[in-house]
Every structure is written in C-alpha cells, then in structure tokens.
Design an enzyme around this catalytic site. Structure first.
Site, mmCIF file in Angstrom:
data_model
loop_
_atom_site.group_PDB
_atom_site.id
_atom_site.type_symbol
_atom_site.label_atom_id
_atom_site.label_comp_id
_atom_site.label_asym_id
_atom_site.label_seq_id
_atom_site.Cartn_x
_atom_site.Cartn_y
_atom_site.Cartn_z
ATOM 1 N N HIS A 195 -10.436 -5.037 12.069
ATOM 2 C CA HIS A 195 -9.338 -5.603 11.299
ATOM 3 C C HIS A 195 -8.831 -6.803 12.091
ATOM 4 O O HIS A 195 -7.952 -6.683 12.949
ATOM 5 C CB HIS A 195 -8.234 -4.556 11.118
ATOM 6 C CG HIS A 195 -7.112 -5.025 10.254
ATOM 7 N ND1 HIS A 195 -5.806 -4.637 10.441
ATOM 8 C CD2 HIS A 195 -7.102 -5.852 9.182
ATOM 9 C CE1 HIS A 195 -5.038 -5.200 9.529
ATOM 10 N NE2 HIS A 195 -5.793 -5.944 8.756
ATOM 11 N N SER A 216 0.651 -6.915 11.008
ATOM 12 C CA SER A 216 1.403 -7.812 10.152
ATOM 13 C C SER A 216 2.598 -8.404 10.897
ATOM 14 O O SER A 216 3.331 -7.702 11.590
ATOM 15 C CB SER A 216 1.895 -7.040 8.922
ATOM 16 O OG SER A 216 2.634 -7.879 8.067
ATOM 17 N N ARG A 239 2.251 -12.008 -1.377
ATOM 18 C CA ARG A 239 0.864 -12.285 -0.984
ATOM 19 C C ARG A 239 0.218 -13.354 -1.844
ATOM 20 O O ARG A 239 0.553 -13.519 -3.026
ATOM 21 C CB ARG A 239 0.026 -11.013 -1.110
ATOM 22 C CG ARG A 239 0.415 -9.892 -0.149
ATOM 23 C CD ARG A 239 -0.244 -10.051 1.188
ATOM 24 N NE ARG A 239 0.127 -8.989 2.110
ATOM 25 C CZ ARG A 239 -0.453 -8.817 3.296
ATOM 26 N NH1 ARG A 239 -1.432 -9.626 3.675
ATOM 27 N NH2 ARG A 239 -0.064 -7.854 4.098
ATOM 28 N N LYS A 293 -8.306 -2.830 0.670
ATOM 29 C CA LYS A 293 -8.237 -1.997 1.858
ATOM 30 C C LYS A 293 -9.062 -0.718 1.732
ATOM 31 O O LYS A 293 -9.541 -0.188 2.740
ATOM 32 C CB LYS A 293 -6.779 -1.655 2.183
ATOM 33 C CG LYS A 293 -5.980 -2.860 2.670
ATOM 34 C CD LYS A 293 -6.611 -3.509 3.913
ATOM 35 C CE LYS A 293 -5.732 -4.609 4.474
ATOM 36 N NZ LYS A 293 -6.356 -5.284 5.645
ATOM 37 N N LYS A 324 -1.543 -13.512 13.062
ATOM 38 C CA LYS A 324 -3.011 -13.480 13.036
ATOM 39 C C LYS A 324 -3.585 -14.551 12.101
ATOM 40 O O LYS A 324 -4.475 -15.313 12.475
ATOM 41 C CB LYS A 324 -3.471 -12.082 12.626
ATOM 42 C CG LYS A 324 -4.972 -11.890 12.482
ATOM 43 C CD LYS A 324 -5.317 -10.413 12.387
ATOM 44 C CE LYS A 324 -4.702 -9.743 11.184
ATOM 45 N NZ LYS A 324 -5.342 -10.103 9.905
ATOM 46 N N THR A 325 -3.077 -14.591 10.881
ATOM 47 C CA THR A 325 -3.577 -15.563 9.906
ATOM 48 C C THR A 325 -3.195 -16.978 10.308
ATOM 49 O O THR A 325 -4.015 -17.906 10.258
ATOM 50 C CB THR A 325 -3.039 -15.243 8.502
ATOM 51 O OG1 THR A 325 -3.483 -13.946 8.117
ATOM 52 C CG2 THR A 325 -3.533 -16.255 7.483
ATOM 53 N N ARG A 349 0.836 -1.200 0.000
ATOM 54 C CA ARG A 349 0.000 0.000 0.000
ATOM 55 C C ARG A 349 0.875 1.256 0.000
ATOM 56 O O ARG A 349 1.994 1.258 0.493
ATOM 57 C CB ARG A 349 -0.907 0.018 1.237
ATOM 58 C CG ARG A 349 -2.023 -0.983 1.227
ATOM 59 C CD ARG A 349 -2.905 -0.827 2.460
ATOM 60 N NE ARG A 349 -2.127 -0.884 3.699
ATOM 61 C CZ ARG A 349 -1.735 0.171 4.392
ATOM 62 N NH1 ARG A 349 -2.068 1.388 4.003
ATOM 63 N NH2 ARG A 349 -1.037 0.029 5.503
ATOM 64 N N ASP A 351 -9.475 -11.566 7.766
ATOM 65 C CA ASP A 351 -8.911 -10.232 7.920
ATOM 66 C C ASP A 351 -9.896 -9.144 8.332
ATOM 67 O O ASP A 351 -9.512 -8.232 9.046
ATOM 68 C CB ASP A 351 -8.251 -9.827 6.595
ATOM 69 C CG ASP A 351 -7.290 -8.662 6.748
ATOM 70 O OD1 ASP A 351 -6.472 -8.684 7.684
ATOM 71 O OD2 ASP A 351 -7.362 -7.739 5.931
#
Length: 533
Positions: A213, A231, A314, A194, A235-236, A53, A250
């Site tokens: 989020h 990040s 990604r 996003k 989390k994932t 981003r 997410d």
C-alpha cells in the site's frame, strides 16, 4: 472473454452494457440521477450514508482452502458459506430487470503477476470509477476467464443486518473459492478498489511478490522510490512530483522484475486541495474524473474546502491525466524507501535513517497520528497504528509482508528513511506543521543519496539515525528536541509515544527479537543522558 453473466447466475437483467466509453457512462449516470457535472467536467457524486469504507462490514468466507492462511481477527472477519450463498442469491434476484454496467480489465502492470477482473455494477458511475481505477484489457490481452475475479456491486440492495448474519445493511464479502467479491448497501466506490487490493495482498506473496500500500515514482536517472504512509501523511502529494514520473499512486507489487503498479488510475483525497501546492492532482480533475462527496457552489465549481459531507472527499481519475507518468507502470527495484508519518506529538525527527530491522519494525507498526477535527471525539492527538501501512487490506500475518520487505532490502541494498510530515515546536496544539518545502527537500536529499554524506546520530528513545545536516532544511529542526522550549516536556511526550509503540508491538507473535528490539524503547534510558543527546 465472457460477455454474458450466466456463469454468475445473473440472467434476468434488462440490458447489459459492456465496457462503455467514459462519455457513454457519464450520460447514463446523469440520466439515472447518480450525479451531475461540475464546471470542470468532472462527474460529482454523493455517496449518501457511507462516505468511506465500512471496515466492520467486510468479511471473508471461511473455507478450508484459506482458513489457515488468513490473519483472522477484528480486521479480517470470517463469515460462513451459507450466509454468503443466501446474500448472493438475493443480490442476483435484486438485479433482475435492471440495466447493468460491466468493466473488464486487470490488476497489475506485469502480466505474469496480474489478475483479470470483471466488475458488474448497478450504477454507471461505479463502472466509470472502475474504468478509471483499474487497468484496461483488450479482448485478446487477458483471455483468462477461469482465473478472473468477479466484483458485483449492488449499492441499492440493503441487507437486514444481524438477521442476515452480518452487522448492517452494507456488506463487502470476499469468496476466494468462487473468486467473487459481493458488495451491497454502500455507494462508496472505494470498497471496490480496496477489496480487489485485499485479494492481491493474499495472492501475491504465494508468488514471492510483496504487495504494498504505497505510491511510487522514478527520477530522471530511473531510480525508483517507494512512499508508504497512512491517510494524511502526504503520500500522494510527495510522490506526484513535477520533476519525477509517477509509477502509481496507491497499490504496487515488488517482484524480482521490479516495482509494478496494480492500478490504472488514482483515487486522491481532495479535501483542502490547493491548486498551487498540488497542481498535478488539481489539473487531473476534469471530464472523465469522478468526484465523491465534493460540494459544488452555485456555479457548479467544486469547493474543496467544504467538508459538510465528509473529510474523505475523493477524486478518481485515470493515470493518463497525470502529466509526468511512467506509462508502462513498472519501475526498477527501488533504491530508496520512504516511510511517512504525520506525528502530532511533535517528537519524531523530520528525517531519519532506518536499519533493515528498524524498517521491518516500523513497517509492521505503521504509525501516524489522528488529530482533532478529523474524527468525532478526538480532542488530543491520538497515536494510530496500521500494520504495513494498510492493515485493513492486509489479509495475511503482517510478519509475512515484513519478511518480504527485509529480504528485498538485503537483496537490492535499498535504503529506508522515516520522514515526519507532522508537527514540531511542541506538537499539534502548540506548534506548526513541518513546511512542505522542507519535506520535499528531505525527500530529494534521500533519493539522491546526498544525505549519506553527513554524520548520523542515534535518537536515544526512537533509535532512528538522525542526520546532522540536510541541504535545504534548517539544521536546528533535524533534532526535534531543539524545537521545544521545554526540553523536559519533549522527553515526557517522547516517552509517552514510545510506550504506545511498545504496547502496540506486543500483538505481534513469533517476531524475531532483533526486530522487536529495533523499535522505540525507554527501558535503559537515563533521563540525564536523554537530555544531552
């Protein structure tokens, strides 16, 4: 459902392709030179200059309808309607004589709170990305054209930076009155995802729904757990668990009807992806998946350890590629919330319980560490704070979201834990990262409620409650000071981090004192007391 683009003043296109299948989109993408197939069938793209981003290139049109609501500043940058209108006109002209690819769908698994969207793409690969990441709608399912938000992505259009009233050739502009998101100059598809999330974060609190989020899953007893984390915190990895069903990866909302996923897919980081430790993600990368900036070897096999283009590699794949999936994307009101931090200073406890006030404090703080190797110029661990664990996407005042969190904690008796997935034994430079096996044991112990059987002790600096025992985890690491050979150095580092928390929290105005005082503090700490806690 509107099938042409006249209402957007887009009329001069060559061909318009609406809602193509993944196979059709992949054929177009390869034919147009947008990417190539890996040996596992995934479409591999290189996004060029923009591999992530571009936060300084995202703007919100400053209009009377939103001017008093938006938390303007370094994150939410204002732009005039005149600048938007000029760029919009030039983008629509740029799209003349080009093939355009359209995805029609919606965001939000509960219809009452969902947002219909149309994504108009210059690239077939970005239409495939949208097809993977958003929720699909039938012609009769979401006939809500007047409420539709339109995302127009033209990566090939390069702006003139300051001459156009913006900062560079790239731009992401949200116009709430016209319900348009205009993207140009960047091929990074995360900008599509996003920017839509940002819109949801603005709209849902008006319906008393908390946008988040986070990732979320349910166990066999239908207990919902929410995972917040920036990040690199896991989390994932932690929410994608073979013993639990994934609600989403997410972005979610929390309403009186439960937790619901915004998306229809996952956008997982793949750098150093381990097929044994993260097999659910690894196995989801196949035909139909979009891989961004992943390096292929001579046999077209993805090398997930190669970061020559970026650390931010990604994979975008639909949720149905995950085996253990909560198919309707909705879970009960959560029994457990877990905040994840990767503390490189080595001073945050591996697991601790938070009061409601402390939960609101840490939610507004959104702490983790950046470490050497992840960003140019970083040689020592750097404390990073991102409000609500997603500051770049949270358009309103952070306290609005924190207040919704506190109300929900009270209403649903939700327990909140802070879990450190970072380092112990002296921190990043000298120590080791906490074993993933131990972290999973802590998560499971928190979700099952078993951890509540044991006594908790308050940390004298961070004020979190540390359990004396957690099954499956060595007891000597639960209090992080025990992992340091030099206890005085531990206290020095803990004080440094506590000061950073306090300095960061000063930027929040109008927050009740009970919340401001619930975070780390060294005001009244006696050194001798701290050494013996």
């Amino acid at each position: 459902m509107r099938m042409d683009l006249k209402y957007l003043n887009i009329t001069g296109y060559k061909n318009l392709y609406n809602n193509l299948t993944e196979s059709e989109l992949i054929e177009f993408a390869i034919k147009n030179g947008e990417g190539k197939l890996a040996n596992n069938g995934a479409l591999v793209l290189n996004t060029g200059k923009y591999t992530g981003r571009s936060p300084k290139d995202r703007f919100i049109v400053k209009q009377k309808s939103v001017a008093n609501d938006i938390n303007w500043g370094d994150v939410n940058l204002p732009i005039s309607e005149e600048i938007f209108d000029d760029l919009y006109k030039r983008v629509t002209q740029y799209l003349n004589d080009k093939d355009l690819f359209v995805f029609n769908g919606h965001v939000g698994a509960i219809r009452e709170y969902s947002l219909p969207i149309k994504v108009v793409c210059e690239y077939a690969s970005q239409a495939l990305f949208s097809n993977n990441l958003f929720r699909k709608s039938s012609d009769t399912d979401m006939d809500c054209s007047e409420n539709e938000f339109n995302i127009i992505s033209a990566p090939g259009f390069k702006a003139n930076g300051k001459d156009d009233g913006i900062n560079s050739e790239a731009f992401v502009i949200i116009n709430f009155d016209k319900r348009i998101i205009l993207i140009g100059g960047t091929s990074y598809s995360g900008e599509i995802k996003k920017s839509v999330f940002s819109v949801m974060n603005f709209l849902l609190p008006k319906k008393h729904v908390m946008p988040m989020h986070c990732s979320a899953n349910v166990d066999q007893s239908q207990n919902t757990t929410i995972f917040f984390g920036l990040s690199g915190t896991g989390k994932t990895t932690l929410s994608t668990d073979s013993t639990k069903k994934l609600i989403g990866d997410d972005e979610h909302g929390w309403s009186d009807k439960g937790v619901f996923n915004f998306e229809g897919g996952c956008y997982a980081k793949t750098i150093r992806l381990d097929k044994n430790k993260e097999k659910e993600i690894y196995n989801a990368i196949k035909f139909g998946t979009v891989l961004e900036n992943v390096v292929l070897n001579s046999n077209r096999e993805p090398d997930y350890n190669d970061s020559r283009y970026t650390e931010n590699t990604r994979a975008a794949y639909p949720l149905e590629y995950i085996e253990n999936l909560k198919e309707n994307g909705v879970g009960n009101n959560p029994k457990t919330i877990i905040f994840l931090t990767a503390d490189a200073f080595g001073v945050i406890p591996p697991i601790s319980r938070l009061t409601k006030e402390a939960a609101m404090y840490h939610f507004m703080s959104g702490y983790t560490s950046k470490v050497a190797g992840t960003e140019r110029g970083i040689k020592e661990p750097k404390a990073t704070f991102s409000s609500c664990f997603g500051e770049p996407f949270m358009i309103l005042n952070p306290y609005i979201y924190a207040k919704l969190l506190g109300e929900n904690i009270d209403k649903y008796k939700t327990r909140v834990y802070l879990i450190n997935t970072g380092w112990l034994y002296g921190g990043f430079k000298n120590g080791n990262r906490i074993n993933l096996k131990y972290t999973r044991a802590m998560v499971n112990c928190a979700i099952s409620g078993e951890i509540e059987k044991y006594k908790f002790v308050e940390h004298p600096i961070f004020k979190v409650m540390i359990p004396e025992k957690c099954p499956g985890v060595p007891s000597d690491i639960l209090d992080p000071i025990n992992t340091w050979d030099d206890k005085e150095k531990y206290m020095d580092k803990a004080r440094v981090l506590a000061n950073k928390f306090e300095e960061n929290f000063k930027k929040f105005k109008g927050v009740p004192n009970s919340i401001a005082k619930a975070g780390p503090s060294i005001e009244s700490l006696q050194y001798e007391e701290a050494m013996n806690f």
